[in-house]
Structures are given as structure tokens and as C-alpha cells.
Design an enzyme around this catalytic site. Structure first.
Site, short mmCIF file in Angstrom:
data_model
loop_
_atom_site.label_atom_id
_atom_site.label_comp_id
_atom_site.label_asym_id
_atom_site.label_seq_id
_atom_site.Cartn_x
_atom_site.Cartn_y
_atom_site.Cartn_z
N GLY A 54 -8.21 -6.55 4.54
CA GLY A 54 -9.09 -6.59 5.70
C GLY A 54 -8.55 -7.37 6.89
O GLY A 54 -9.23 -7.49 7.90
N SER A 101 10.17 -45.02 -14.76
CA SER A 101 9.11 -44.13 -14.30
C SER A 101 9.11 -44.21 -12.78
O SER A 101 8.99 -45.29 -12.22
CB SER A 101 7.76 -44.57 -14.87
OG SER A 101 6.75 -43.77 -14.31
N CYS A 131 5.29 -40.82 -12.22
CA CYS A 131 3.84 -40.97 -12.14
C CYS A 131 3.52 -40.85 -10.65
O CYS A 131 4.36 -40.50 -9.87
CB CYS A 131 3.38 -42.29 -12.74
SG CYS A 131 4.26 -43.72 -12.13
N HIS A 173 -16.47 -8.46 1.65
CA HIS A 173 -15.48 -9.40 2.17
C HIS A 173 -15.71 -10.81 1.64
O HIS A 173 -14.79 -11.46 1.14
CB HIS A 173 -15.55 -9.40 3.71
CG HIS A 173 -14.60 -10.35 4.35
ND1 HIS A 173 -14.98 -11.63 4.70
CD2 HIS A 173 -13.29 -10.24 4.64
CE1 HIS A 173 -13.93 -12.25 5.22
NE2 HIS A 173 -12.90 -11.43 5.19
N MET A 200 -5.70 -6.79 8.66
CA MET A 200 -5.10 -5.98 9.72
C MET A 200 -5.92 -4.71 9.89
O MET A 200 -6.89 -4.51 9.21
CB MET A 200 -3.65 -5.69 9.37
CG MET A 200 -2.80 -6.95 9.39
SD MET A 200 -1.11 -6.65 8.94
CE MET A 200 -1.25 -6.10 7.28
N LYS A 246 0.84 -1.20 0.00
CA LYS A 246 0.00 0.00 0.00
C LYS A 246 0.87 1.25 0.00
O LYS A 246 0.69 2.14 -0.82
CB LYS A 246 -0.89 -0.03 1.25
CG LYS A 246 -2.08 0.90 1.21
CD LYS A 246 -2.89 0.81 2.51
CE LYS A 246 -3.68 -0.48 2.61
NZ LYS A 246 -4.30 -0.66 3.94
N ARG A 289 -3.50 -1.54 -6.28
CA ARG A 289 -2.70 -2.76 -6.21
C ARG A 289 -3.09 -3.65 -7.38
O ARG A 289 -4.13 -3.42 -8.01
CB ARG A 289 -2.95 -3.49 -4.89
CG ARG A 289 -4.40 -3.89 -4.72
CD ARG A 289 -4.66 -4.50 -3.35
NE ARG A 289 -6.09 -4.58 -3.13
CZ ARG A 289 -6.68 -4.54 -1.94
NH1 ARG A 289 -5.97 -4.38 -0.86
NH2 ARG A 289 -7.98 -4.64 -1.84
N ARG A 327 -3.02 3.46 8.58
CA ARG A 327 -3.38 2.28 7.80
C ARG A 327 -2.28 1.22 7.80
O ARG A 327 -1.11 1.55 7.68
CB ARG A 327 -3.64 2.67 6.32
CG ARG A 327 -4.41 3.95 6.15
CD ARG A 327 -4.47 4.39 4.69
NE ARG A 327 -5.20 3.45 3.85
CZ ARG A 327 -5.31 3.60 2.54
NH1 ARG A 327 -4.70 4.61 1.93
NH2 ARG A 327 -6.00 2.72 1.83
N TYR A 365 9.37 -36.21 -18.42
CA TYR A 365 7.94 -35.89 -18.38
C TYR A 365 7.38 -36.15 -16.98
O TYR A 365 7.94 -36.92 -16.20
CB TYR A 365 7.16 -36.73 -19.41
CG TYR A 365 7.10 -38.19 -19.06
CD1 TYR A 365 6.10 -38.68 -18.21
CD2 TYR A 365 8.05 -39.08 -19.54
CE1 TYR A 365 6.07 -40.01 -17.85
CE2 TYR A 365 8.02 -40.41 -19.18
CZ TYR A 365 7.03 -40.88 -18.33
OH TYR A 365 7.00 -42.18 -17.96
P1 ADP Z 1 -7.83 -2.23 4.07
O1 ADP Z 1 -6.47 -2.79 3.89
O2 ADP Z 1 -8.67 -2.96 5.01
O3 ADP Z 1 -8.49 -1.91 2.75
P2 ADP Z 1 -7.29 0.57 4.19
O4 ADP Z 1 -6.11 1.10 4.90
O5 ADP Z 1 -7.15 0.50 2.71
O6 ADP Z 1 -7.61 -0.84 4.79
O7 ADP Z 1 -8.52 1.49 4.58
C1 ADP Z 1 -9.84 1.10 4.81
C2 ADP Z 1 -10.78 2.07 4.10
O8 ADP Z 1 -10.57 3.40 4.54
C3 ADP Z 1 -10.57 2.07 2.61
O9 ADP Z 1 -11.81 2.12 1.97
C4 ADP Z 1 -9.82 3.34 2.36
O10 ADP Z 1 -10.06 3.86 1.08
C5 ADP Z 1 -10.32 4.27 3.45
N1 ADP Z 1 -9.28 5.24 3.80
C6 ADP Z 1 -8.05 4.98 4.26
N2 ADP Z 1 -7.33 6.10 4.41
C7 ADP Z 1 -8.12 7.13 4.03
C8 ADP Z 1 -7.94 8.54 3.95
N3 ADP Z 1 -6.79 9.11 4.26
N4 ADP Z 1 -8.98 9.27 3.53
C9 ADP Z 1 -10.14 8.68 3.20
N5 ADP Z 1 -10.38 7.36 3.25
C10 ADP Z 1 -9.38 6.59 3.67
MG MG Z 2 -7.64 -1.00 1.27
#
Ligand code: ADP
Ligand code: MG
Ligand code: MG
Length: 933
Positions: free
Chosen positions: A107, A775, A842, A460, A109, A28, A342, A98, A862
Site C-alpha cells: 500500500g 566481561s 554484558c 491497512h 506505492m 510482485k 508473496r 502496478r 557468551y
Molecule cells: P498493492 O501493492 O497496494 O496491493 P496492487 O498492485 O497489488 O497494489 O493492486 C491493488 C489491488 O488491485 C489489489 O487488490 C489487486 O488484486 C488489484 N489488481 C491489480 N491488478 C489487477 C488486475 N489486472 N485485475 C484485477 N485486479 C487487479
Molecule cells: Mg497487492
């Protein structure tokens, strides 16, 4: 010495190159930095490196010296950039904190939004923005997240409070709460925290910041993150980074919103912009699947300007990263921001389609395309669908979103725990829930399918199911879960009832529908043909090509494998043929016969039946070579056991049952697997193999006479010494010669042996004198090398794996250092005697990607695997070629370093330790050397 840099402001740190950047900044953070450098609108911020996380855990949860100053300096810089200060009572800067490791763990962490707000700042924010509702909403969201993540207050406590105020006001949606309601809710939330923790919510923004940083680093080791890494084989990464980023607000009003989008459709791979968004919402609202979002196409009509910007950005990002992008965006008062990008997770079908299309678009080359699709992806595409015949009569109960393709049927369960319970009892389950959350992972893994009533395509449940290749229908509104019952389209079901879902269409059906396996698509055919080209053109010393064969005992299996692209039959077992009722009685008569003549007489009756079986297999393979293994199972297994069986045999022989008993007694064995079996039978009863060889050659002659090309090979099982072959081979040759002369046909029939006993592997140089091919029967070879009974291993193997006595199940992936050592030795010795010795494997291992990589390196010609694994093996074989012959690192994904690590650790007889080991280059060292042996 320069001090180690621990914190990077977005846009810095590019100099170190992409791979390194991801390791240090997490996926990220690295991509936020990269996007900043590309001038894509990203809210400014900074990243605390993954190395800090590693140091934190190595140092009893203490941060490296100087970290605090570095964070504060970067915060200052951020405040200066934004012209606002964290916690400022007039015009506060709010940030998100984040998580983000080098490999995406969606989701798993924690993330906290709106940090820096407090009792004073909320007032400033309200005044400055002129939007008190927004300010109070931001505050209550912050308390809920901070309370949950940092102070560990159960989320249900907050949810109850919000539900009860909505009830009191008689409203349905969060967004209809007024600023006064929200203010009241904030007070309520603060009480909840005080009540649960006995402490107040920190008001000092720096306390909040460190609390959040600690919590994010802490979440690296939370149970679900650990489990996720385990399930996805994510090893060898340092930890999570922490990203501190200034907030932008999608919940500012109706000119604001937030969404998730993909540069291509992650379900089908079609080159179509794909995504969902919600107006007046903050990020987690979309991801959590609480409200059902709008399709991205709607944005085009709702706000053309923003839509166009988003399209431009996704095109730029896709071109830059040369892969399908999964992006998070937020619009604040008409201005667009990108919050994450990503490489998108995708279904197998999408992986293949993207790979093929991107080559056509000249975005990537064919080798890159081959490395982009995983064997698991292909496996997924061969997943069952509902048998079209059954579908014509079936009436669906309801339809939801087609969130993850493939059909599944199972017994309804309502929780992860129930799923796991039923599963341990050997039952197939289907998880039915309102929505899923990361705690449900364990239950999702064991389910045949997942059905949810809320949430969109990026909820999710949908994301995780797609990743696992599990069918999923999400957001099915007519599914109402009430306690231990569920109403689906007006009909009530309880735990344990069968339902079937189709994740490709979104339909839900009552009961257990028959499933069928789909055809291979044109894209898949193109893609696999590239894989075949790569394998065919591979060169290892004097060995050219790397083939994929199949294990097939029946003509239908051979036919299917042929359709899947098998280049021959590596193993055709003949024992089933004897166990068929019509043949069994003759065979039993044979083993209790007193004289050679009587034995031959009984075998005569089996011969035409075998001849027919072999003819079927030969014609299915249309001239590709077919290795037929002569009879292998212990004689013991054919001995009649029950009264009825004995009576039947006696009647057939026209004698009294009692007369048979002494004979039967004598044939009984204590340890049949190590008893009278395989070629031992041919030493004691040469007539058996003579008959089989005759049937094989006659079947081949039948083909030739019908103008069907044919290439039979005969394989002798369970050889332990060259002298067995010295005895058996001339017999077989004599039969071949005799039949061919009598039929007036010319044909070359190779005779080879299975290497499946360690002694034969050790004495391979001698064995090769009498064998045209080897084989490796890796099931038996593993069983006998380890002295682990394959059928009983379940009683201790899980514990072995748990304590890292072994890193992998040796029956799944080859034990390279032990069994692999024997194989390498045998190949080397064998080729010294017979340079043209064709060598294959095999056994189950033939369809395992890690083993296939080993086989390539070991100079094996093979691999042979079951029909359904053939497409996967075609791919894995090509990947083995690319990964072992292209100079320089080709595939840098942390999770794919697996083979190398397992191998390295095994070399030292050490467990695979993830945290500290360096990611080794994929290639180079082992290079093309393997082939020269
Ligand atoms: P995850 O890895 O669970 O997606 P994120 O760190 O990406 O966690 O964040 C969770 C949500 O919060 C995402 O939808 C993200 O876009 C939003 N978010 C994170 N940082 C900001 C920010 N600085 N401003 C607005 N929304 C944010
Ligand atoms: Mg995210
Ligand atoms: Mg065997």
C-alpha cells in the site's frame, strides 16, 4: 554488445535464478512471472524492471534510451495475446499499472486499475459485455484512481461527489448505484479534474499509460514510501518495478468477486486456510477496509468449485515457495485468477508456529526455520497481555476483530498528528480511528495500540500493526468516532482518556488495565531448543558453543531469566543492595568513619544482608555460573545530601549533624562517573570488597550445605591497569581461602574483570595475567571510547544519525570499527596470555541482534542481556552461528543484509549508502575465521 533488457513479459526471465529475478522484477513481478511459468491462472502482462527506476532517478527522471519501443513492443504482444487493443472503441483491453519493489511495501506505492478506458471505449465495453453498469463503474473507478494518483486531485473531492449522489438516491452502498448514476458520476468526476488541475483527463490510452508509469516510478520517492523504508530498514534495493497487466473484473456482477487469502493463519500460524473476500467488488475494496468482507470459509458454501481451485492453488504455491503465501485473487464470471502471491507477513506467534510446523511437514529444514523467525518476532511474543487477575473484574466496552495480538493501553488520540504530539510529551497513546491509511504510519508507530471501527483482518490498520508488532483491534462496529469524541459501546470518550485494547481477543476496555507478560508456548520452547542446539554445537577454532546469559540483580530477575532459558548470570550488580534503606545507613556510616575498625564494624552489619541476596540468586540459577560484580558506583552517590539524610546519619552515629559536614564536603566530587568508583574503592578501602567476597563465599557455602549446586564468579569493575588486580586479587583469594577453610568446604571461585575502560582493553594482555575471565562492559566502554555521556547523548545523537555522522546509535548496536576494535584486540591479547580465558559481554548491547552477530565473529564465548531479551538472544545467537558458518548465501532477504552493510561502510568510515551498493553474500569471507583468534 547486447542491449540491456528492460521489459519482461510474464513468464520470461526465469533463467536468471530466483534472487536475481526478484531484484530486477520486484517481488510482485517476479512472482507473477513465476506463477505464469507454473501455469497458474494469472492475467497476462509485462514488467518494467527496477533498474529502469534506478536509472530514471539517476538521470534526472529520464528513461533509458529504447525503453519506449520496448514497452510498446510488449504492449503489442499483450494485445495480441488478449485479442484486444488498448482503447479500442469496440472491445477495449484494460490494464492495471502496478508498483512492486523487491521487498514488499504494501500500500505504500501507487497502482492504477482499468487503464485504457475513455469516453468511447466505455461504450464499447458496455455493448460488448452487455453490462453498462459494469462499464461505467470501471470508468468512474479509473478516473478516481488516475485523478488521484497521476493528476494529484485530493481523493476527498471524489468521495464527496459519490457520497452526495448516494444521498440523493437514498442508497448506502456503492454497488447499488445504477449505470445512469455512474454515468452521471463520471461527468461529475471529469469536472472535478478540470476544476482542480485545469486540464482534462487524457483520452488517449497511451498518454494514460505513460502518465501511470511515471506516477508509479514517482511513488517510489513519495513521503510515505520513504518513511516505510526507513522504518523497516529497507536499504539496498534498486527501486520499484512497474507491472502492466490485463484487467480481470471482480465487479462484473454477483458471479464475480475479489479477495485476499493466506495459506495459513497469519495471526496464529495454524495450518488453516484463511482469508476474506467480497462479491461484486474490485481489489482495492477489500484492502481499503471500506466494506467488511466475508470469511473465506463462506466461499466454500457459496461457490464450492472456485473454493476448491483456490485451495489447490494455495497448496501448490506454498509448496513451491516453501513458505506461507499471501495471495490476491479475483473471480470474473465464475473464473478464478491469481493476481499476486508473496511470502505472508505474520505475527511472532505465527512465525514460530509456521517454522515449527513446516519442519515437521518436511517443507524446510531447521536452519531455514531458525532464519525465518526474526528477533523482533520473538520480542513481540513477549509483549504484554492484560493481567488475567484484572481481567476477571473488567467489563469490556465492545469487541472487534483480533487483528494484531498483544494488549496495549494508552490515552485516546484521533489522528497521527495528535499521537505524535502526545508521544513527544512522553505520554502513552492509543490511536482510535474509523480506519487507517498509509499517511497514518508515523502515528501508528508511536501508539501502544490501534483501534478501528471498520475494515477486516487484512485492512491497512491490521496488516501494518501486525508488521510492527503493535496490538490492534479492527472493525469494531460499536466504536463511532465523531470529531474529537468517540462513542465506544454506548460510552463517550474524549482525547486523552485512557483505554485498553486486547489485540489477541478483540476486546476493548475502559481505563488503564494492568498488563502482564505471557508464558512461553510449547512451539516456542521447541523452536528455541533448536536455537540452543545450533549454538551449542558451533565451533570457532578452539571455542565450542556460544552461550546466552542474563543480567540479573535480584533473585526474581534471575528466576525469570532462567525460565526464559538463560545459561547463567553474566552480570549481577551489587549496588542496589546497598541502596536499600536498611543497608544504606550502615554504608553511610562506613564511608564517614574515621578508622578502619569503625569501617569494618559498619560493614559487618551489611554482610548478612548481602549473603542472603547472593544465596537467592545462586539458588535461582541452580548451579549455572553467576558473575557477581563487586561494588561499582561512585562513592559520591552514597554521600548523604539532604538535611534529613544528614540528620538521620548523625542520629545513628550519635553525634551532632554539624560534625559530619566537613567529611561530607570532602567526599563530594565534581565528576563522579570518572571519580572514586569501582575497584578504586577497593584500593582505598579494601574492607569493602573483602566484606563482599566473604558474603559471596558464605552464600555459596550455604548453598552447598543445602545441596544446591553453585558456581560463583567474582568480577572487579573499572579496572584500568593490571596492577590494580595485582593488588586486589590476592586479597580476595585470601578471604576465599579463609572462609572455605573455616567452613570446611571445597569450592573453586573464579576471579575476573570487567573490561570497560579503553586503557584496560588496550593493555588486556597484562590484565589477563590476573583474570580468569573478561566481561566487556560495553555501556561504559562505548561511553568512554566515544566520550559521549550515555545519559546526555539524546541532545545531539539524533542529529548525528540524521546527517549520517553515525549510522547507528552506538549504545544500541556495537560500534564495530571503534569499540569493536578494542574488544577484538583485548580478546586476542587476553587469549595469548591465557588461552582458556572465558570472554563475554554484558551491557545493553548483549540483547542486540547486530551486536550478537559481532560477538560471535569476535570469538566471544557468551552474551549477557536483560531477562526479557534472553529468548531473542537465544535466536539471534543461533542466527549468528548459521549466517557465519554455513557456506553459501542462506538468508537473502534484502532487509537482513543490514549488518554487513553497516559494517562495510563503517570500515571506510563512510555513511551507509543504499542505492548503489551491491548486496554482498551473507557468508563466506568472514566464515569461520573469527573463531580462530
Ligand atoms: P498493492 O501493492 O497496494 O496491493 P496492487 O498492485 O497489488 O497494489 O493492486 C491493488 C489491488 O488491485 C489489489 O487488490 C489487486 O488484486 C488489484 N489488481 C491489480 N491488478 C489487477 C488486475 N489486472 N485485475 C484485477 N485486479 C487487479
Ligand atoms: Mg497487492
Ligand atoms: Mg560500568
Amino acid at each position: 554488445m547486447a542491449k540491456k533488457k528492460n521489459v519482461y513479459f510474464f513468464g520470461e526471465g526465469k533463467a536468471e535464478g530466483d534472487a536475481k529475478m526478484k531484484d530486477v522484477l520486484g517481488g510482485k513481478g517476479a512472482n507473477l512471472a513465476e506463477m505464469t511459468s507454473l501455469n497458474i491462472p494469472v492475467p497476462p502482462g509485462f514488467t518494467i524492471s527496477t533498474e529502469v527506476c534506478a536509472a530514471y532517478y539517476e538521470n534526472k527522471k529520464k528513461y533509458p534510451a529504447g525503453l519506449e519501443e520496448e514497452v510498446l513492443a510488449n504492449l503489442k504482444k499483450l494485445e495480441k495475446t488478449m485479442g484486444k487493443k488498448l482503447g479500442d472503441p469496440e472491445d477495449p483491453l484494460l490494464v492495471s499499472v502496478r508498483s512492486g519493489a523487491a521487498v514488499s511495501m504494501p500500500g505504500m506505492m501507487d497502482t492504477i486499475l482499468n487503464l485504457g478506458i475513455n469516453d468511447e471505449a466505455v461504450l464499447g465495453l458496455a455493448a460488448k459485455t452487455g453490462n453498462p453498469r459494469f462499464a461505467w463503474d470501471a470508468y468512474r473507478r479509473f478516473i478516481q484512481m488516475y485523478g488521484g494518483v497521476v493528476m494529484e486531485v485530493p481523493d476527498t473531492a471524489f468521495e464527496e461527489a459519490i457520497t452526495s449522489i448516494k444521498k440523493a438516491r437514498n442508497i448506502n452502498l456503492d454497488k447499488d448505484l445504477s449505470d445512469k448514476d455512474l454515468k452521471e458520476l463520471v461527468e461529475e468526476y471529469k469536472k472535478i479534474i478540470q476544476h482542480h488541475v485545469g486540464k482534462e483527463l487524457p483520452q488517449n490510452p497511451l498518454d494514460q499509460l505513460w502518465g501511470a508509469i511515471n506516477a508509479v516510478f514517482g511513488s517510489w520517492m513519495n513521503e510515505r514510501a520513504i518513511k516505510y523504508r526507513e522504518l523497516n530498514n529497507i536499504k539496498n534495493i534498486k527501486g520499484t518495478a512497474v507491472n502492466v497487466q490485463s484487467m480481470v473484473f471482480g465487479n462484473f456482477g454477483d458471479d464475480s468477486g475479489t479477495g485476499v487469502c493466506f495459506s495459513r493463519d497469519p495471526s496464529t500460524g495454524k495450518n488453516e486456510f484463511y482469508g476474506e473476500y467480497l462479491m461484486n467488488a474490485q481489489g482495492e475494496d477489500v484492502v481499503a477496509g471500506i466494506r467488511t468482507p466475508e470469511k473465506i470459509a463462506t466461499l466454500e458454501t457459496e461457490n464450492k468449485k472456485i473454493y476448491q481451485q483456490l485451495v489447490d492453488i494455495k497448496n501448490r504455491l506454498q509448496k513451491h515457495f516453501r513458505d506461507m503465501q499471501d495471495m490476491e485473487f479475483t473471480v470474473q464470471q465464475g473464473k478464478l485468477f491469481i493476481l499476486q502471491t508473496r511470502n505472508g507477513k505474520r505475527t511472532g506467534a505465527a512465525a514460530v508456529k509456521c517454522a515449527v510446523d513446516m519442519v515437521a511437514e518436511k517443507l524446510i529444514d531447521k536452519n531455514t526455520a531458525i532464519l525465518r523467525v526474526t528477533p523482533e518476532h520473538l520480542d513481540q511474543m513477549l509483549h504484554p497481555m492484560i493481567d488475567p487477575a484484572a481481567l476477571t473484574n473488567a467489563r469490556s466496552l465492545t469487541q472487534g476483530l483480533n487483528a494484531s495480538p498483544g494488549a496495549g493501553c494508552g490515552r485516546i488520540v484521533f489522528s497521527a498528528k495528535e499521537a505524535e504530539d502526545w508521544h513527544t510529551r512522553g505520554e502513552k497513546v492509543l490511536l482510535v480511528r474509523q480506519d487507517t491509511s498509509p499517511e497514518d504510519i508515523g502515528g501508528m508507530v508511536v501508539s501502544q495500540g490501534i483501534l478501528t471501527s471498520t475494515g477486516g483482518m487484512t485492512s491497512h490498520a491490521a496488516v501494518v500493526a501486525r508488521g510492527m508488532g503493535t496490538p490492534c483491534v479492527a472493525g469494531a462496529k460499536d466504536v463511532q468516532v465523531q470529531g474529537k469524541k468517540v462513542n465506544i459501546g454506548g460510552k463517550t470518550f474524549k482525547e486523552g482518556d485512557w483505554i485498553t485494547i486486547d489485540g489477541s481477543s478483540g476486546f476493548v476496555y475502559e481505563g488503564k488495565l494492568p498488563l502482564a507478560v505471557p508464558e512461553i508456548s510449547d512451539d516456542m520452547k521447541t523452536f528455541l531448543s533448536w536455537c540452543d542446539d545450533v549454538r551449542a554445537s558451533s565451533v570457532r577454532g578452539s571455542i565450542k558453543g556460544f552461550e546466552i546469559r542474563t543480567n540479573a540483580d535480584q533473585p526474581e530477575d534471575a528466576k525469570r531469566a532462567f525460565d526464559f532459558g538463560a545459561q547463567g548470570v553474566g552480570l549481577c550488580r551489587t549496588e542496589h543492595m546497598f541502596f536499600e534503606k536498611e543497608k544504606l545507613i550502615h554504608f553511610r556510616a562506613m564511608i564517614v568513619a574515621d578508622t578502619v575498625e569503625k569501617r569494618k564494624e559498619a560493614l559487618r552489619k551489611i554482610l548478612p544482608l548481602q549473603r542472603k541476596d547472593f544465596f537467592g540468586i545462586f539458588s535461582a540459577m541452580e548451579g549455572r555460573s553467576v558473575i557477581i560484580r563487586l561494588l561499582d558506583p561512585p562513592l559520591h552517590e552514597f554521600v548523604p545530601q539532604t538535611k534529613k539524610e544528614i540528620a538521620e546519619l548523625a542520629a545513628y552515629l550519635n553525634i551532632k549533624p554539624a560534625k559530619l559536614l566537613p567529611k561530607i564536603e570532602k567526599l563530594h566530587e565534581i565528576n563522579p562517573m570518572l571519580g572514586h568508583r569501582g575497584c578504586r574503592l577497593a584500593i582505598t578501602y579494601p574492607e569493602i570488597y573483602d566484606m563482599q567476597v566473604e558474603a559471596i563465599v558464605l552464600a555459596a557455602v550455604d548453598c552447598i550445605k543445602k545441596n544446591i549446586p553453585v558456581d560463583p564468579e567474582i568480577m572487579i569493575p573499572i579496572v584500568v591497569t593490571a596492577r590494580e588486580l595485582k593488588l586486589i586479587r590476592p586479597n580476595a583469594e585470601a578471604v576465599i581461602k579463609q572462609v572455605l577453610e573455616q567452613e570446611g568446604v571445597k569450592l573453586k571461585v573464579k576471579i575476573g574483570t570487567m573490561i570497560e575502560v579503553p586503557r584496560a582493553a588496550l593493555r588486556a594482555g597484562h590484565v589477563a595475567k590476573y583474570a580468569d575471565f573478561f566481561s566487556f562492559g560495553t555501556n561504559d566502554l562505548t561511553q568512554m571510547t566515544f566520550a559521549f555521556s550515555r545519559d546526555d547523548v539524546a541532545s545531539f545523537l539524533p542529529t548525528y544519525l540524521q546527517h549520517q555522522v553515525l549510522d547507528v546509535d552506538p549504545f544500541k548496536s556495537i560500534d564495530e570499527e571503534g569499540v569493536g576494535f578494542l574488544i577484538r584486540n583485548a580478546v586476542e591479547q587476553g587469549r595469548q596470555v591465557n588461552p582458556n580465558l572465558n570472554v563475554g559481554i554484558c551491557g545493553e548491547h548483549g540483547g542486540d541482534p547486530v551486536t550478537i552477530d559481532f560477538c560471535f565473529r569476535a570469538g566471544i564465548n557468551y552474551v549477557s542481556c536483560s531477562p526479557y531479551r534472553v529468548p531473542l538472544a537465544r535466536l539471534a545467537g543461533a542466527q549468528a552461528v548459521i549466517n557465519n558458518t554455513t557456506p553459501g548465501p542462506v538468508n537473502k532477504k534484502a532487509s537482513t543484509g543490514k549488518t554487513e552493510k553497516v559494517r562495510k561502510a563503517a570500515k571506510a568510515d563512510k555513511p551507509v549508502k543504499s542505492a548503489k551498493a551491491k548486496t554482498p553474500g551473507r557468508t563466506g569471507k568472514r566464515g569461520t575465521k573469527a573463531g580462530t583468534r
